[in-house]
Write an enzyme that holds these catalytic residues in place. Structure first.
Site, PDB file in Angstrom:
ATOM      1  N   SER A 190     -21.500 -39.698  82.706  1.00 40.21           N
ATOM      2  CA  SER A 190     -20.657 -40.324  81.303  1.00 40.21           C
ATOM      3  C   SER A 190     -22.021 -40.853  80.412  1.00 40.21           C
ATOM      4  O   SER A 190     -22.939 -40.758  80.915  1.00 40.21           O
ATOM      5  CB  SER A 190     -20.146 -41.390  81.905  1.00 40.21           C
ATOM      6  OG  SER A 190     -19.786 -42.248  80.767  1.00 40.21           O
ATOM      7  N   TYR A 210     -19.631 -49.450  86.991  1.00 38.87           N
ATOM      8  CA  TYR A 210     -19.169 -48.177  86.352  1.00 38.87           C
ATOM      9  C   TYR A 210     -20.461 -47.479  85.723  1.00 38.87           C
ATOM     10  O   TYR A 210     -20.888 -46.286  86.092  1.00 38.87           O
ATOM     11  CB  TYR A 210     -18.187 -48.067  85.465  1.00 38.87           C
ATOM     12  CG  TYR A 210     -17.733 -46.780  84.838  1.00 38.87           C
ATOM     13  CD1 TYR A 210     -17.157 -45.568  85.640  1.00 38.87           C
ATOM     14  CD2 TYR A 210     -18.268 -46.277  83.604  1.00 38.87           C
ATOM     15  CE1 TYR A 210     -16.962 -44.399  84.932  1.00 38.87           C
ATOM     16  CE2 TYR A 210     -17.770 -44.954  83.071  1.00 38.87           C
ATOM     17  CZ  TYR A 210     -17.324 -44.043  83.804  1.00 38.87           C
ATOM     18  OH  TYR A 210     -16.985 -42.818  83.405  1.00 38.87           O
TER      19      TYR A 210
HETATM   20  N1  LIG Z   1     -12.161 -40.031  79.473  1.00 34.40           N
HETATM   21  C1  LIG Z   1     -13.479 -40.635  79.222  1.00 34.40           C
HETATM   22  O1  LIG Z   1     -13.457 -41.441  78.325  1.00 34.40           O
HETATM   23  C2  LIG Z   1     -14.568 -40.366  80.013  1.00 34.40           C
HETATM   24  C3  LIG Z   1     -15.831 -40.570  79.491  1.00 34.40           C
HETATM   25  C4  LIG Z   1     -16.839 -40.391  80.289  1.00 34.40           C
HETATM   26  C5  LIG Z   1     -16.836 -39.861  81.665  1.00 34.40           C
HETATM   27  N2  LIG Z   1     -15.429 -39.665  82.202  1.00 34.40           N
HETATM   28  C6  LIG Z   1     -15.449 -39.198  83.503  1.00 34.40           C
HETATM   29  O2  LIG Z   1     -14.753 -38.123  83.628  1.00 34.40           O
HETATM   30  C7  LIG Z   1     -14.059 -37.961  84.925  1.00 34.40           C
HETATM   31  C8  LIG Z   1     -12.734 -37.706  84.861  1.00 34.40           C
HETATM   32  O3  LIG Z   1     -11.899 -38.697  84.186  1.00 34.40           O
HETATM   33  P1  LIG Z   1     -10.675 -38.546  83.137  1.00 34.40           P
HETATM   34  O4  LIG Z   1     -11.307 -39.115  81.833  1.00 34.40           O
HETATM   35  O5  LIG Z   1     -10.191 -37.189  83.188  1.00 34.40           O
HETATM   36  O6  LIG Z   1      -9.749 -39.646  83.603  1.00 34.40           O
HETATM   37  P2  LIG Z   1      -8.447 -39.446  84.408  1.00 34.40           P
HETATM   38  O7  LIG Z   1      -7.384 -38.637  83.532  1.00 34.40           O
HETATM   39  O8  LIG Z   1      -7.968 -40.871  84.744  1.00 34.40           O
HETATM   40  O9  LIG Z   1      -8.485 -38.637  85.649  1.00 34.40           O
HETATM   41  C9  LIG Z   1      -9.202 -39.122  86.921  1.00 34.40           C
HETATM   42  C10 LIG Z   1      -9.060 -38.250  87.908  1.00 34.40           C
HETATM   43  O10 LIG Z   1      -9.586 -38.727  89.210  1.00 34.40           O
HETATM   44  C11 LIG Z   1      -8.774 -38.641  90.074  1.00 34.40           C
HETATM   45  N3  LIG Z   1      -8.997 -39.838  91.139  1.00 34.40           N
HETATM   46  C12 LIG Z   1      -8.844 -41.022  91.027  1.00 34.40           C
HETATM   47  N4  LIG Z   1      -9.123 -41.730  92.146  1.00 34.40           N
HETATM   48  C13 LIG Z   1      -9.206 -40.638  93.111  1.00 34.40           C
HETATM   49  C14 LIG Z   1      -9.464 -40.870  94.311  1.00 34.40           C
HETATM   50  N5  LIG Z   1      -9.530 -41.860  95.231  1.00 34.40           N
HETATM   51  N6  LIG Z   1      -9.394 -39.685  95.122  1.00 34.40           N
HETATM   52  C15 LIG Z   1      -9.226 -38.432  94.390  1.00 34.40           C
HETATM   53  N7  LIG Z   1      -9.177 -38.471  93.230  1.00 34.40           N
HETATM   54  C16 LIG Z   1      -9.241 -39.553  92.485  1.00 34.40           C
HETATM   55  C17 LIG Z   1      -7.343 -38.853  89.532  1.00 34.40           C
HETATM   56  O11 LIG Z   1      -6.332 -38.290  90.292  1.00 34.40           O
HETATM   57  P3  LIG Z   1      -5.353 -39.011  91.229  1.00 34.40           P
HETATM   58  O12 LIG Z   1      -4.974 -40.528  90.547  1.00 34.40           O
HETATM   59  O13 LIG Z   1      -4.161 -38.389  91.253  1.00 34.40           O
HETATM   60  O14 LIG Z   1      -6.022 -39.264  92.571  1.00 34.40           O
HETATM   61  C18 LIG Z   1      -7.603 -37.905  88.180  1.00 34.40           C
HETATM   62  O15 LIG Z   1      -7.317 -36.701  88.295  1.00 34.40           O
HETATM   63  C19 LIG Z   1     -14.376 -39.227  85.685  1.00 34.40           C
HETATM   64  O16 LIG Z   1     -15.524 -38.941  86.444  1.00 34.40           O
HETATM   65  C20 LIG Z   1     -14.940 -40.217  84.430  1.00 34.40           C
HETATM   66  O17 LIG Z   1     -15.854 -41.193  84.822  1.00 34.40           O
HETATM   67  C21 LIG Z   1     -14.371 -40.000  81.349  1.00 34.40           C
END
Ligand SMILES: NC(=O)c1ccc[n+]([C@@H]2O[C@H](COP(=O)([O-])OP(=O)(O)OC[C@H]3O[C@@H](n4cnc5c(N)ncnc54)[C@H](OP(=O)(O)O)[C@@H]3O)[C@@H](O)[C@H]2O)c1
Length: 255
Positions: free
Chosen positions: A134, A147
């Site tokens: 991130s 985080y």
């Molecule tokens: N969106 C942003 O602004 C942003 C910015 C920078 C980086 N990121 C990074 O991008 C990645 C994906 O995030 P996203 O933005 O797509 O958010 P999201 O829509 O909330 O997706 C998060 C994913 O992680 C899974 N997850 C959460 N806890 C888990 C666990 N204990 N075991 C297995 N799976 C788990 C969730 O699935 P379940 O709940 O079904 O388990 C979901 O599929 C993350 O690493 C996040 O830090 C996001």
């Protein structure tokens, strides 16, 4: 059999990775991992590649052991590993609570390291690892303390591993998005919307750039001019000033 493994496939960036990998790669299977099984089943019906649904909580060590056992039984070629599952909680370090901080570390760091270690046994020259970090990892962010630190770990880990694996030909790309329009902000704010919703892009262009950058063997994937500018500027500012300005921006909304 050649496969891709995508963690956090039930939502946001992970779901988009699965869809785009389905279009771009010819694979025997894509392994979809997350806790919400129903979501994974729905996704499996939207792609042409055959999907293996693995409803697992990756913050529990036993879940990675389950994947390890499965890989040992099937001995596939892992062409692509996308370590994407992760979350962040906003709030002051004390208010978030120790259990949540440790779970964040278990998922964002421990599971990523463990799965990378396991999958490398099934990867050869030309295979790719994508680690979703991130832009929060560029600087220490108060009220996003654990985080942002966890994502700094992911970046350093990815870069060091890239150099280590150079002779072997397996590449590692650290994807460092800014805010993206997913469920991330809702989780971060415990159901709230977060302040970035207006400027956040959808996952599709971020994932497309990440897959292109991984194919070009880039060490980083940065989407958007403001993230590139941030990654450049933070090199020149001492961490102390970055943390102080971040707390001024983040304010003292979190007690
Ligand atoms: N969106 C942003 O602004 C942003 C910015 C920078 C980086 N990121 C990074 O991008 C990645 C994906 O995030 P996203 O933005 O797509 O958010 P999201 O829509 O909330 O997706 C998060 C994913 O992680 C899974 N997850 C959460 N806890 C888990 C666990 N204990 N075991 C297995 N799976 C788990 C969730 O699935 P379940 O709940 O079904 O388990 C979901 O599929 C993350 O690493 C996040 O830090 C996001």
């Amino acid at each position: 059999m050649e496969i891709a493994i995508v963690t956090g496939a039930s939502s946001g960036l992970g779901r988009e990775f699965v869809k785009q990998i389905d279009h771009r790669y010819t694979l025997g299977e894509i392994w979809l991992i997350a806790r919400r099984e129903e979501r994974l089943r729905e996704l499996s019906q939207q792609i042409d590649t055959s999907a293996r649904i693995l409803p697992l909580d990756l913050s529990i060590r036993k879940s990675i052991d389950t994947i390890d056992d499965l890989l040992r039984d099937e001995n596939p070629q892992v062409r692509l590993l996308v370590n994407n599952a992760g979350y962040g909680k906003r709030g002051s370090f004390k208010s978030i609570g120790l259990d949540t901080q440790l779970q964040m570390i278990d998922l964002n760091i421990r599971a990523l390291v463990h799965l990378t270690n396991v999958c490398l046994n099934y990867m050869d020259a030309g295979d790719q690892i994508i680690q979703v970090a991130s832009s929060a990892g560029f600087l220490p962010i108060p009220n996003f303390t654990t985080y942002s630190a966890s994502k700094a770990f992911v970046m350093h880990f990815s870069n060091a591993l890239t150099a280590e694996l150079h002779g072997r030909g397996v590449t590692v790309t650290a994807v460092c998005p800014g805010p993206v329009n997913t469920e991330f902000q809702t989780v971060a704010h415990d159901g709230g919307k977060g302040e970035f919703r207006r400027i956040a892009p959808d996952p599709a262009p971020v994932v497309s750039k990440a897959l292109n950058d991984a194919s070009r063997q880039k060490w980083f994937s940065l989407y958007g001019w403001y993230i590139k500018l941030l990654s450049f500027l933070v090199r020149f500012v001492p961490k102390k000033y970055l943390a102080k300005s971040a707390i001024r921006y983040n304010g003292n909304r979190f007690k």
